[in-house]
Structures are given as structure tokens and as C-alpha cells.
Design an enzyme around this catalytic site. Sequence first.
Site, PDB file in Angstrom:
ATOM      1  N   LEU A 110     -21.874  18.573  67.990  1.00 38.59           N
ATOM      2  CA  LEU A 110     -21.034  17.090  68.363  1.00 38.59           C
ATOM      3  C   LEU A 110     -19.920  16.988  69.057  1.00 38.59           C
ATOM      4  CD1 LEU A 110     -22.898  15.458  65.245  1.00 38.59           C
ATOM      5  CD2 LEU A 110     -23.505  15.809  67.471  1.00 38.59           C
ATOM      6  N   HIS A 111     -19.287  16.297  69.767  1.00 42.01           N
ATOM      7  CA  HIS A 111     -18.065  15.734  69.713  1.00 42.01           C
ATOM      8  C   HIS A 111     -17.684  14.169  70.930  1.00 42.01           C
ATOM      9  CE1 HIS A 111     -19.123  17.806  73.776  1.00 42.01           C
ATOM     10  NE2 HIS A 111     -18.713  17.644  74.417  1.00 42.01           N
ATOM     11  N   ARG A 112     -19.620  14.083  71.830  1.00 43.21           N
ATOM     12  CA  ARG A 112     -19.002  13.151  71.972  1.00 43.21           C
ATOM     13  C   ARG A 112     -19.176  11.778  71.338  1.00 43.21           C
ATOM     14  NH1 ARG A 112     -20.026  13.928  76.766  1.00 43.21           N
ATOM     15  NH2 ARG A 112     -21.631  15.811  77.391  1.00 43.21           N
ATOM     16  N   ARG A 142     -11.859  17.912  67.471  1.00 45.33           N
ATOM     17  CA  ARG A 142     -11.368  16.320  67.688  1.00 45.33           C
ATOM     18  C   ARG A 142     -12.785  15.463  66.467  1.00 45.33           C
ATOM     19  NH1 ARG A 142     -14.441  12.822  70.843  1.00 45.33           N
ATOM     20  NH2 ARG A 142     -13.497  10.773  70.927  1.00 45.33           N
ATOM     21  N   ASP A 157     -24.692  17.286  71.808  1.00 48.80           N
ATOM     22  CA  ASP A 157     -24.834  16.091  72.573  1.00 48.80           C
ATOM     23  C   ASP A 157     -23.689  16.958  74.083  1.00 48.80           C
ATOM     24  OD1 ASP A 157     -22.042  16.941  71.956  1.00 48.80           O
ATOM     25  OD2 ASP A 157     -22.042  14.289  71.036  1.00 48.80           O
TER      26      ASP A 157
END
Length: 373
Positions: A208-210, A243, A282
Site C-alpha cells: 500500500l502506498h497510494r 511513506r 494498490d
Amino acid sequence: MLVAIIAGARPNFMKIAPIIEEIKKAKEEGKNISYRLIHTGQHYDKKMSGAFFEQLGIPEPDVNLEAGGGTQAEQTAAIMVRFEKELQENRPDLVIVVGDVTSTMACAITAQKLCIPVAHVEGGIRSGDWTMPEEINRLVTDSISNYFFTTSEVANNNLKNSGIAPEKILFVGNTMIDTLLKQMPNFTQPPFWDTYGLSEKQYLVMTLHRPSNVDDPEQLKKLLDVLENGDNKLPVIFPVHPRTRNNLQKFGIALKQVKMVDPLGYLEFNYLVQHAKGVITDSGGITEETTVMGVPCMTLRNSTERPETCTLGTNELLGSDPQALKQALDRLYAGNWKKGSIPPLWDGQTAKRIVAHICEIFHVKNEESCPAY
């Protein structure tokens, strides 16, 4: 003929490796073609960049522009200023940009302003979501490129519908799959495999990064709660983007069923994916790899620029509703996931087709017959 190849961020590296290999082969066969590899430095962390070069056998870049850090606007500006100087000092006959990262757009603009033709590998893909920075990068890059090496008929049609001349659209397949198929025998079990007691098809993988999934604390908590406290039966291995890790710490989210690990190298990550029960992501690129490896994939997005992974492959677009994720996991555990198939030309020969097209377009001949080069 001199070709400048641009790599800026982790998604680019799998796509340039086979192109470099095919240019080397063409040169060894007597073709008057060479390349210069430019790393923009957009991803400057070794785990996000350097390790991929080592594992995929990508040679050291001829230059690293070291343009990492800052906002997207600052990165774009730094890449353009430094790439312009590189082009003035080592002017190529063609610039190849790949994918849809900031470096792709910035280098395409810079090359065109110096009247150097640009070829976009993975041209024509669209999500239709202008809130994604990558979509803006795709639109800008495709609006000024000269040649388009495409991965699917959907991409071909997107370009034709935007007014691109059909002869500029070259359907070649997917270079990322070239790398996947070549490296599959080299996949490496990650060091935590025994620590977490992992076994074949008895765990999930998640990335997950969006911003839509990780920047809103409530949304992130609800998604993770499905895996932590719902009916999920298996451990989840979660290579955490820096992030995302920062957000988890900032929001005070602690995890037990979900096992957070550092970002993995290409060979370790794809070993994990290949042997997983399913993947939650994602990311766009991972949906292509799971399709080829036949691994069920759940995409937590409302749109995708790779629809063939859904229509033909093993991917399903769930949106960002945690309830949809729960329902998808229920179907996975019940054995009701679709089998999928591999899209046309995703066969490991894409880079060979790309280099053949370049030699034809630029009339590249054997060195002894073409002394003008």
C-alpha cells in the site's frame, strides 16, 4: 546510433533491463547501436534503487543526475535542468522513457525541447483518474512522444483515439514481463520466511502506498482492520513503503496479524508473490506480475490503467471499500477466484521487438556497412 535510456524510480528498472540486454546483443551482432544509461536519482534509497540494479544485472549508470527529494515540482525541475546538460554534452539520436513516473515526463519534455525524438515504452495506458500524478505524467509524455511501444490493444486504442498516427504505435508487449520470466528461476526466499513460519499458499502479501489508502487515518485503519480483526485466516506479509511506515507511526496504528517488513529486493519480493495465496495491492505493476504468475490479486483502487489484468488476468478491482476487501477474501478462501490468462505478447520477447523496431526506424545497419555512424 546512440540511444539514451532513462531510469528514475523502482518501477522503471524492471522495464529497462531487457532493453539494455537486447541493445548489447544487437551491438555484438554488428549493429551500429549503443546506449547511454541515465539514472535521474528520483529514487535514491539503496533499497528502492541500488539493489534492483544489482539483482537485475543492470550496469552502472553512465550518469546519475541525483535529482531525488523534494516535491514533485522540485523533482521535475531538478531532473529537467540536469538532464538538459547531459543531453547537450552527450546528444543521443533517441531518448527512451519508460512507464509513468516523474522522470518519464521530465525527460521527455527536456528531450523534445532540444529536438531529440522520444520513444515511450508503455505508452497509451490510462486510468482516467487525474488525481493520480502518474496519469498526468502519462498524458503529458504521450502528447509529445514520437514513438509508442505498447503493452496491449487497449493502449493502442487509447493512443489512436487521442489522434496518434497508427504507424507511430508499435504493439510489442510488456518489458516488465521479459524481466519476470527471465528472473523467475532466480527468485530467492526472503530471510524472514522461517521466522514467520511461512509455507506455500498459506499467507497473503500486501503493498500500500497510494495517498487515497494511506494518508487518511480512518481509511487506513479500516482497511487494516479487515486483516487484523476480521475473518482473515492467514498472516499478511507487508513490505512497507517508507511513506506508509511514517503514516502508520504518525497515526499510532499497531499491527499483529499483519507482519511489517522492510522493502524487498526484486528477487525476494517476487518469490513471496509467487508462493502467496493472494496479493492485496494498490500498485499497477504488481497486477501484471500476478497475472503472469497466476496469483489472485485484489487491487484497492477505483480505477486501473491495466484493465487487461482484470479482463484477462487474475486481478480484481475492489475500490477502497474495506467491505469489498472482506468479500474478496471470503471468495479467495472459498476457492472461487478466477483462473485468468496471460495477455497477448506478454511472452518474454518484448525488448527484442523494441530494439528491432528501433533499428528499422533509424535504419541501423551493421557497422562495416554504415561508416557514417
